[in-house]
Structure formats: structure tokens, C-alpha cells
Design a protein around this motif. Structure first.
Motif, PDB file in Angstrom:
ATOM      1  N   LEU A 107       5.808  -5.439   3.229  1.00 50.85           N
ATOM      2  CA  LEU A 107       4.402  -5.557   2.845  1.00 50.85           C
ATOM      3  C   LEU A 107       3.915  -4.181   2.399  1.00 50.85           C
ATOM      4  O   LEU A 107       4.085  -3.188   3.120  1.00 50.85           O
ATOM      5  N   VAL A 108       3.329  -4.108   1.213  1.00 47.94           N
ATOM      6  CA  VAL A 108       2.861  -2.826   0.681  1.00 47.94           C
ATOM      7  C   VAL A 108       1.346  -2.881   0.522  1.00 47.94           C
ATOM      8  O   VAL A 108       0.823  -3.792  -0.130  1.00 47.94           O
ATOM      9  N   ASP A 109       0.664  -1.914   1.115  1.00 47.51           N
ATOM     10  CA  ASP A 109      -0.793  -1.857   1.015  1.00 47.51           C
ATOM     11  C   ASP A 109      -1.154  -1.053  -0.227  1.00 47.51           C
ATOM     12  O   ASP A 109      -1.102   0.176  -0.222  1.00 47.51           O
ATOM     13  N   LEU A 110      -1.499  -1.756  -1.305  1.00 48.24           N
ATOM     14  CA  LEU A 110      -1.870  -1.053  -2.538  1.00 48.24           C
ATOM     15  C   LEU A 110      -3.373  -1.129  -2.808  1.00 48.24           C
ATOM     16  O   LEU A 110      -3.814  -1.000  -3.947  1.00 48.24           O
ATOM     17  N   ASP A 111      -4.137  -1.332  -1.735  1.00 50.04           N
ATOM     18  CA  ASP A 111      -5.575  -1.039  -1.801  1.00 50.04           C
ATOM     19  C   ASP A 111      -5.601   0.463  -1.525  1.00 50.04           C
ATOM     20  O   ASP A 111      -5.797   0.912  -0.381  1.00 50.04           O
ATOM     21  N   ILE A 112      -5.318   1.248  -2.588  1.00 53.14           N
ATOM     22  CA  ILE A 112      -4.826   2.601  -2.328  1.00 53.14           C
ATOM     23  C   ILE A 112      -5.833   3.521  -1.624  1.00 53.14           C
ATOM     24  O   ILE A 112      -5.433   4.406  -0.894  1.00 53.14           O
ATOM     25  N   HIS A 113      -7.112   3.318  -1.830  1.00 52.43           N
ATOM     26  CA  HIS A 113      -8.073   4.212  -1.173  1.00 52.43           C
ATOM     27  C   HIS A 113      -8.543   3.713   0.191  1.00 52.43           C
ATOM     28  O   HIS A 113      -8.750   4.510   1.099  1.00 52.43           O
ATOM     29  N   PHE A 114      -8.726   2.409   0.323  1.00 51.55           N
ATOM     30  CA  PHE A 114      -9.329   1.912   1.568  1.00 51.55           C
ATOM     31  C   PHE A 114      -8.492   0.815   2.222  1.00 51.55           C
ATOM     32  O   PHE A 114      -9.031  -0.089   2.862  1.00 51.55           O
ATOM     33  N   GLY A 115      -7.186   0.899   2.052  1.00 52.71           N
ATOM     34  CA  GLY A 115      -6.314  -0.128   2.613  1.00 52.71           C
ATOM     35  C   GLY A 115      -6.434  -0.215   4.131  1.00 52.71           C
ATOM     36  O   GLY A 115      -6.606   0.799   4.811  1.00 52.71           O
ATOM     37  N   ASP A 116      -6.377  -1.451   4.661  1.00 54.97           N
ATOM     38  CA  ASP A 116      -6.497  -1.604   6.112  1.00 54.97           C
ATOM     39  C   ASP A 116      -5.430  -2.531   6.676  1.00 54.97           C
ATOM     40  O   ASP A 116      -5.607  -3.158   7.713  1.00 54.97           O
ATOM     41  N   VAL A 117      -4.293  -2.581   5.986  1.00 56.91           N
ATOM     42  CA  VAL A 117      -3.186  -3.415   6.463  1.00 56.91           C
ATOM     43  C   VAL A 117      -2.700  -2.951   7.834  1.00 56.91           C
ATOM     44  O   VAL A 117      -2.417  -3.763   8.713  1.00 56.91           O
TER      45      VAL A 117
END
Ligand SMILES: Nc1ncnc2c1ncn2[C@@H]1O[C@H](COP(=O)(O)OP(=O)(O)OP(=O)(O)O)[C@@H](O)[C@H]1O
Ligand SMILES: [Mg+2]
Length: 403
Positions: free
Chosen positions: A177-187
Motif C-alpha cells: 500500500l502506497v500513500d500518495l496523498d503526498i502532503h497530508f497522507g494519513d495511511v
């Protein structure tokens, strides 16, 4: 047809394997445990190279890992490692290219399930290619599944984390799983992880050039899911470029059967880079007029850009009959079928706050059932290989191993 080999010393495991696959395997008990394919093949008396090897090295774990790595890398043999230290092996097994880790005390059903999962990979792509080297063209590629939406707060991260955990439970060691909400990712908070490394670490430096270095920076979740969490600081994320994202996803797809991506709302250049590499796009909308209209616009834009080529699933979230909109209303507006409806449910924020995705705890709620349906859509359960008659015996029976 699949050739199955057991290399191991535990009669108990061989007996349970016999029950699991009705004896359709070749079993050998070499002492000491071989460390090279050459030593292993010397014990096969000219039998063909196996498609799937179950290595059960007992206390000779290092030998098992060395042999596994060489079989995967040099002979395209799929390997399941059978060990009572499986839980501690995680990343080391992954680095060796092992497809699955089974406890030596596994029962016949568990053994059968692991073989079925491996058989599914062997018979159909996606299969992570063997012996991948940086710069080498991938011959087989995993599926990139991207969760996106035009609006914020509609449930993308909830869907992405549950989807990834649901797939990882079906295909352990094969999902990232890659968190690409690059500025505010909360994975990472949704999975209750305290990662050592995050997105900027894997898109720069040695990990961006070497897939083995990249693997050492992955975070392992307790469900067997690998995770690349979002950046701790928005400033560090500024160095993550769209081209580095494309490169990262290509590298991961060459190593994993499933790459699940969470994104920020809207169509930033980063998200467009993700969509360019995406095989299955999961679009999420909330049940309200602005959200649904936003999705219609996003679908139109992606169609104009020629970026809706792969498969696409639409998830309607926060469903409540009292909201005055029906599924038919939504489908009429977006001119596309809704594939999965997630009801509004208080268990969702509770699971997010606890950092335990619903598909990890297997809560029996309608929303959990709907999330399982989504997993079925994008990563169907492997059919039983034995049922399909795909197991192939070398000609000798398991009693050779059990003796
Ligand atoms: N079906 C649901 N029922 C109730 N609450 C939900 C549901 N789906 C999501 N939520 C809640 O809505 C909030 C937003 O969800 P989530 O963070 O997944 O959205 P997002 O699209 O990723 O947001 P962002 O665009 O900010 O990244 C969370 O608090 C989550 O618990
Ligand atoms: Mg989010």
C-alpha cells in the motif's frame, strides 16, 4: 499443470501436505539442507524443475533462505518457506523472493490454501517477475489499484486501507500500500503504524535506484501488508516528483502482485502520474450532489485525457436512505454503474480512530461486507488449484518424504 516439490525433514508436515494435495508432489529429505539449486537438483534424479518448492529447512533456516533466493532468482521457481520462525521472517523472506511463509504446524487446509494462492500466481499473471534487476523491463507486472476522488473527505483512505488489508489477507507477502496523498497522507495512522521510513525516503537516494534497497525501507503491517507511508512533513514531500512516483510504482509493480495507492483529492500532477500507471481505478464519491457532480466532471476529464483505459470501479460512500438521493440518481448523473455501496456507519470512524481497518478485525457489519465485495471485484479469491486439476505429480508419492 504444476510440479510441486517438498524439501524437508519433518514427517508430520509431509503427511499433512499429502492430505492437502492428495499426494500429488515429490518429496525429498536431503541432509544437510542444500544451499544451492545445483545441490538440490542433484537429489531430483533427473526429474524436471519444480514450479513450486516448499522448503522446510528446520533449524537450517539460513540455508533455506539462501536456497530460496537462488531458486527464485536463477530458476524461476516459486517458493513457499515452511518454518516455525515464519512470524519473525517477514522482510527477510520477502527479500529472498519467497511467495508465502507457512508455519510448520499448519493444518492441511492452511497448506492447501497457500498452495492454491501460489498456483493462482503461477497460472495467471500478475506474477512478480523473477530476478528483477533495476532498469530491466518487467516481463510480468502486478496490478496497480488506485483509489481517487475529486473531493476530499469522501472515504478514499478508508477504502484504500481496507482494500489493501483485504487483498493482503488473501495474498500475503504480495501486496503493498502506497500513500500518495503526498502532503497530508494519513495511511499510517489508519493502520496504527509508526514507520521508520516514508515516501521521500523511497523516491530518493539508493532506494530509488535499487529494488533490493527499496524493499528494506518498507514497513510491514501485522496482516502481511507492506506499506509506504506518506511523508511526516509536507516540506519533505515537496521533493517527491511525478516522475519519481511513476518510477516507484513501476518498480513496485515488478515486485508485488498488487500495489494499492491512496491519493489526495483532485487531479494534481502527482495523481495524474499515478493514474498513468494504474490498472484498476477505484473512484469514490460521497452521497451528496456536489460530490456526485464532481465525480462526473472527473470522469469527463479523464475520458478527454484518454486516461480511463483500464478497469474502473465506482464506490458510493456514506449511503443513507434518508439523504434524499438514490443509487439510481447517482448512476444517472455519472452515467456509469455504481459497483459498491458503502453505508454510512459509526463503526468506520471507530476503526479509523483505533487504527484497525474493518477488514483486519472482520467485524460483521454491512459496511464490512460491502468492503469485501470491493476486494472481490479487484482481487478475486484464487480458485482451488486442486479442484481445477492443476496439480501435477512428479510420479512419486509423498510417502517418499514421509518415510
Ligand atoms: N461509510 C462511512 N461511514 C461513516 N464514516 C465514514 C465512512 N467512510 C469514511 N468515514 C469517515 O469519514 C472521514 C473521512 O474519511 P477518509 O479519511 O477515508 O476520507 P478521504 O477521502 O481519504 O479524505 P482526504 O481527502 O482528506 O484524504 C473519516 O473520519 C472516516 O472515518
Ligand atoms: Mg485520505
Amino acid at each position: 499443470m504444476m510440479r510441486l516439490l517438498l524439501v524437508g525433514n519433518s514427517p508430520g508436515f509431509a503427511e499433512r501436505l499429502t492430505e492437502a494435495v492428495s499426494g500429488a508432489f515429490l518429496g525429498i529429505r536431503p541432509v544437510p539442507f542444500p544451499t544451492t539449486p545445483h545441490q538440490l537438483f542433484a537429489h531430483l534424479n533427473g526429474a524436471p524443475t519444480p514450479d513450486l518448492a516448499l522448503l522446510e529447512p528446520g533449524p537450517e533456516l539460513e540455508a533455506g533462505l539462501t536456497l530460496a533466493a537462488a531458486l527464485v532468482r536463477d530458476h524461476a521457481v516459486n517458493v513457499i518457506l515452511v518454518s516455525d520462525q515464519g512470524h519473525a521472517l517477514g522482510l527477510r523472506a520477502l527479500r529472498a523472493g519467497v511467495r508465502d511463509v507457512l508455519d510448520v504446524d499448519s493444518n492441511p487446509q492452511e497448506i492447501r490454501d497457500a498452495i492454491d494462492r501460489a498456483a493462482e500466481f503461477i497460472q495467471t499473471t500478475p506474477v512478480p517477475p523473477i530476478g528483477f534487476q533495476p532498469g530491466q523491463t518487467a516481463q510480468a507486472r502486478g496490478r496497480v489499484i488506485t483509489v481517487a476522488s475529486p473531493k476530499g473527505g469522501v472515504g478514499k483512505t478508508t477504502v484504500a486501507t481496507n482494500l489493501a488489508v483485504g487483498i493482503a489477507k488473501r495474498f500475503p507477502q504480495s501486496t503493498v500500500l502506497v500513500d500518495l496523498d503526498i502532503h497530508f497522507g494519513d495511511v499510517s495512522s489508519g493502520l496504527n503504524l509508526n514507520p521508520e521510513y516514508s515516501l521521500p525516503d523511497v523516491t530518493q537516494g539508493p532506494a530509488s535506484r535499487d529494488s533490493m534497497a527499496l524493499k528494506t525501507l518498507l514497513t510491514l503491517h501485522e496482516t502481511g501488508l507492506y506499506v509506504i507511508p506518506g511523508s511526516e512533513s509536507p516540506a519533505a514531500a515537496d521533493n517527491v516528483t511525478p516522475s519519481s512516483i511513476t518510477h516507484l510504482l513501476d518498480t513496485l509493480a515488478a515486485q508485488f502482485a498488487y500495489v494499492v495507492v491512496d491519493t489526495a483529492p483532485g487531479l494534481s500532477e502527482h495523481t495524474l502520474a499515478v493514474l498513468d500507471t494504474t490498472d484498476t481505478l477505484v473512484l469514490v464519491t460521497s452521497l451528496d450532489v456536489p460530490g456526485v457532480r464532481g465525480l462526473r466532471k472527473e470522469l469527463d476529464t479523464l475520458t478527454e485525457l484518454g486516461m480511463l483505459m483500464g478497469s474502473r470501479k465506482v464506490v458510493l460512500n456514506f449511503f443513507e436512505a434518508s439523504r434524499g438521493l438514490t443509487v439510481a440518481d447517482v448512476e444517472a448523473t455519472i452515467r456509469t454503474k455504481v459497483d459498491v455501496v458503502l453505508p454510512q456507519s459509526s463503526v468506520v470512524p471507530i476503526s479509523v480512530n483505533q487504527g484497525i481497518p474493518l477488514l483486519q478485525s472482520d467485524a460483521r457489519e454491512p459496511v464490512t461486507k460491502a468492503l469485501h465485495t470491493l476486494v472481490d471485484h479487484v482481487a478475486p479469491r484464487p480458485q482451488s488449484a486442486a479442484t481445477k486439476g492443476s496439480l501435477f505429480s512428479f510420479g512419486r508419492r509423498a510417502k517418499d518424504a514421509a518415510r
